[in-house]
Write an enzyme that holds these catalytic residues in place. Structure first.
Site, short mmCIF file in Angstrom:
data_model
loop_
_atom_site.label_atom_id
_atom_site.label_comp_id
_atom_site.label_asym_id
_atom_site.label_seq_id
_atom_site.Cartn_x
_atom_site.Cartn_y
_atom_site.Cartn_z
N CYS A 84 -8.27 -1.33 1.26
CA CYS A 84 -8.13 -0.56 0.03
C CYS A 84 -9.41 -0.69 -0.80
O CYS A 84 -9.81 -1.80 -1.15
CB CYS A 84 -6.93 -1.08 -0.76
SG CYS A 84 -6.72 -0.29 -2.37
N CYS A 86 -9.92 0.27 -3.87
CA CYS A 86 -9.68 0.31 -5.31
C CYS A 86 -9.28 -1.03 -5.90
O CYS A 86 -8.78 -1.09 -7.02
CB CYS A 86 -8.60 1.35 -5.60
SG CYS A 86 -9.07 2.99 -5.01
N CYS A 103 -5.24 -0.02 4.56
CA CYS A 103 -4.57 1.25 4.34
C CYS A 103 -3.85 1.74 5.61
O CYS A 103 -4.44 1.72 6.68
CB CYS A 103 -5.60 2.28 3.90
SG CYS A 103 -4.89 3.82 3.32
N CYS A 114 1.00 4.02 -4.08
CA CYS A 114 -0.41 4.01 -3.70
C CYS A 114 -1.26 3.76 -4.93
O CYS A 114 -1.42 4.63 -5.79
CB CYS A 114 -0.79 5.34 -3.04
SG CYS A 114 -2.51 5.37 -2.47
#
Length: 145
Positions: A84, A86, A103, A114
């Site tokens: 991920c 983020c 992911c 998400c």
């Protein structure tokens, strides 16, 4: 692999003996490596397939989708897995081996949550109507980043 320069300035102590303790600004260039086009394409196809399979949709702002896909591709290139993009990690390699944030992450698989806003449920205010995005759209949306 494309290198792009991203200049930023930092204050460094002056090396001039005539001005001890004085600071001046010196530009330092930091290279940013773009993910390979192959990895971007792999993550684009994965994202489309997972959106269809999970009944989720991409964000109405395709730039969000594009940035996340490129982040996944970058991690695929550098770490070997689509971690991920983020989240902050103290040790990305350790996170990859645990698999929780790879992911689709566990919150997405279990609850359709998400964090990146890549896969949005239809009732989400930011959910668009698309489950597809082209490579051209990704490149256009991220060209100046």
């Amino acid at each position: 692999m494309t290198l792009q320069a991203s200049p930023f300035a930092v204050a460094l102590p002056s090396l001039s003996p005539a001005r001890p303790g004085r600071f001046h600004r010196r530009a330092i260039v930091r290279a940013r490596v773009e993910p390979s086009e192959k990895s971007v394409e792999i993550m684009r196809k994965f994202s489309e397939q997972y959106a269809r399979r999970s009944g989720t949709y991409f964000c109405t702002d395709k730039a969000v989708t594009s940035v996340v896909i490129k982040g996944l591709a970058d991690h695929k290139d550098s770490l070997g897995a689509p971690l991920c993009p983020c989240r902050h990690y103290d040790d990305k390699a350790a996170e990859v081996s645990q698999g929780f944030w790879n992911c689709p992450c566990v919150p997405m698989r279990e609850r359709k949550e998400c964090h990146c806003m890549l896969f949005l449920t239809p009732e989400n205010d930011f959910a668009g109507t698309d489950q597809t995005i082209s490579l051209d759209e990704i490149q256009e949306a991220t060209a100046n980043m």
